[in-house]
Design a protein around this motif. Structure first.
Motif, mmCIF file in Angstrom:
data_model
loop_
_atom_site.group_PDB
_atom_site.id
_atom_site.type_symbol
_atom_site.label_atom_id
_atom_site.label_comp_id
_atom_site.label_asym_id
_atom_site.label_seq_id
_atom_site.Cartn_x
_atom_site.Cartn_y
_atom_site.Cartn_z
ATOM 1 N N ALA A 1 -53.115 -55.067 -100.730
ATOM 2 C CA ALA A 1 -54.134 -55.373 -101.740
ATOM 3 C C ALA A 1 -53.514 -56.077 -102.943
ATOM 4 N N MET A 2 -52.346 -55.571 -103.397
ATOM 5 C CA MET A 2 -51.677 -56.232 -104.516
ATOM 6 C C MET A 2 -51.342 -57.680 -104.188
ATOM 7 N N ALA B 1 -63.018 -54.648 -100.978
ATOM 8 C CA ALA B 1 -62.003 -53.784 -100.384
ATOM 9 C C ALA B 1 -60.937 -53.444 -101.419
ATOM 10 N N GLY B 2 -60.527 -54.488 -102.188
ATOM 11 C CA GLY B 2 -59.535 -54.234 -103.230
ATOM 12 C C GLY B 2 -60.072 -53.314 -104.310
ATOM 13 N N GLU B 3 -61.357 -53.552 -104.707
ATOM 14 C CA GLU B 3 -61.946 -52.710 -105.740
ATOM 15 C C GLU B 3 -62.047 -51.255 -105.277
ATOM 16 N N ILE B 4 -62.488 -51.086 -104.036
ATOM 17 C CA ILE B 4 -62.607 -49.710 -103.520
ATOM 18 C C ILE B 4 -61.247 -49.035 -103.482
ATOM 19 N N ARG C 1 -54.848 -54.248 -111.949
ATOM 20 C CA ARG C 1 -54.911 -53.518 -110.689
ATOM 21 C C ARG C 1 -53.529 -53.374 -110.064
ATOM 22 N N THR C 2 -52.692 -54.370 -110.242
ATOM 23 C CA THR C 2 -51.323 -54.277 -109.717
ATOM 24 C C THR C 2 -50.564 -53.147 -110.416
ATOM 25 N N ALA C 3 -50.723 -53.045 -111.726
ATOM 26 C CA ALA C 3 -50.063 -51.964 -112.461
ATOM 27 C C ALA C 3 -50.587 -50.608 -112.003
#
Length: 412
Positions: free
Chosen positions: A382-383, A220-223, A326-328
């Protein structure tokens, strides 16, 4: 409980021997009674001897042979033995050849008397045997010592044998108890192993379920970080291109940015499906990857980004690098979508016990209690899941018209 007869727990061959042994007292009594008329001096003495033999046979028949269940009752067996011993002593005193009946006395002493009464019983039978053997020696004066010596010669080895037999019985009983305890321990061990196998299977099932849940969260996070962000950026660029329809230069720039963003999102989606490192981290360190992401984002949106790295750079786990990257990306995507910022600052800090990432902008800000909804409201969630999944922390600071600061930290 009295000691059982040895043949009561033996094999078939020993049991057959035991049946013959149980007949031995009757055979001895019959043979000795048959010879008595030839060996006695008077008819009266013969009648007394034969009567005592009949009494002994009836005594053994009624209290021993016909009542096998009584053999485990110590009081009844003590009465039986004392009675048989009294008859044996009377026969030996009257007719010394009845010393040949003493094996029956030993047989009963070893078989039915409990410890420690077996020793006195065996000694009493030995006295009867000694009396029979010393019958030819006068019982007077110095000859009394011979009687005592003969009795001791019979009693000492038989009592020693009785003690050895009892000691062997004790060792056998100890081995039996040890075997029973070992068998019980084995049964308990088998039960424990079975229970552990069930628990292990249950834990495996729970681990598989947890793994599926974690993988779903990861996907889910990757998507979100690839497709959702990419599609959001594409929509933003296409909307900008639509607004610049009368300006060919701007229109082409936004259309080109949308095309590039689509290609990049497609590459990231393919790599996420194959669980590979994201493109920015494949051949670069985290600081360089963040700088590359910032440059690409700044080129697309026309907003300058200042990237700073502090502290001594050191290797990190792939999961930690991916989470911060991913957070950035998510923070920059939110800036482009919501903030209307003119400048963005991105700082990567290598601290003593952690690595921190700070993303600040000078945009419109928002109330943290009511964050803006983007991509279904999954961005901040997600973060936070990524960072807290690595035992890290995520903080969001913002005020309306005062910009936004997002700070993520993971253990070094």
């Amino acid at each position: 409980m009295p000691n059982p007869m040895p043949w009561e727990t033996a094999d078939a061959g020993t049991l057959r021997w035991a049946r013959w042994a149980n007949l031995a007292p009757y055979v001895l009594l019959a043979v000795l009674a048959g010879f008595s008329p030839l060996l006695t001096d008077s008819t009266g003495e013969t009648l007394v001897v034969v009567g005592l033999c009949l009494l002994a046979a009836v005594w053994v028949l009624c209290l021993y042979t016909l009542r096998p269940a009584w053999r485990v009752r110590p009081v009844l067996m003590a009465v039986f033995f004392v009675g048989f011993l009294a008859i044996l002593l009377a026969l030996v005193v009257i007719a010394p050849w009845f010393g040949f009946l003493t094996p029956a006395g030993y047989y009963f002493a070893f078989g039915i008397l409990r410890w420690p009464w077996r020793i006195p019983g065996v000694a009493a039978v030995a006295v009867a045997a000694g009396i029979a053997q010393a019958s030819g020696i006068p019982f007077s004066g110095a000859e009394i010592g011979w009687h005592a010596a003969i009795i001791l010669i019979n009693a000492v080895p038989m009592c020693a044998f009785a003690w050895i037999d009892w000691n062997n019985d004790q060792e056998g009983e100890a081995r039996r108890r040890a075997n029973e305890e070992l068998s019980e321990a084995n049964r308990q061990l088998e039960a424990t192993l079975t229970e552990n196998a069930v628990l292990h299977e249950r834990l495996l099932t729970q681990a598989r379920e947890a793994g599926v849940h974690d993988e779903r969260q990861r996907m889910a996070g990757e998507i979100h970080d690839t497709l959702a962000q990419g599609l959001t950026g594409i929509i933003t660029q296409l909307q900008a291109a639509e607004q610049a329809a009368t300006e060919p230069e701007r229109w082409r720039r936004h259309l080109s940015a949308a095309t590039d963003l689509a290609r990049e999102s497609l590459r990231e989606a393919r790599r996420s499906v194959h669980a590979l490192r994201p493109e920015p981290l494949r051949d670069a360190r985290l600081a360089d990857a963040l700088a590359g992401v910032a440059r690409s984002w700044s080129a697309r949106h026309g907003i300058p980004v200042e990237v700073t790295t502090t502290g001594t750079e050191r290797p990190m786990s792939q999961d930690a690098e991916l989470a911060l990257l991913r957070t950035a990306q998510e923070a920059l995507a939110n800036v482009a979508t919501h903030s209307g910022a003119r400048r963005v600052g991105l700082t990567l800090s290598y601290l003593d016990g952690s690595v921190a990432l700070d993303v600040r902008d000078d945009g419109c800000g928002f109330d943290p209690a009511e964050p803006p909804v983007s991509a279904g409201g999954y961005g901040l969630v997600a973060m936070r899941q990524r960072i807290e999944g690595l035992a890290g922390t995520l903080q969001v600071e913002s005020e309306p018209l005062a910009g936004t600061a997002i700070s993520a930290a993971v253990p070094a």
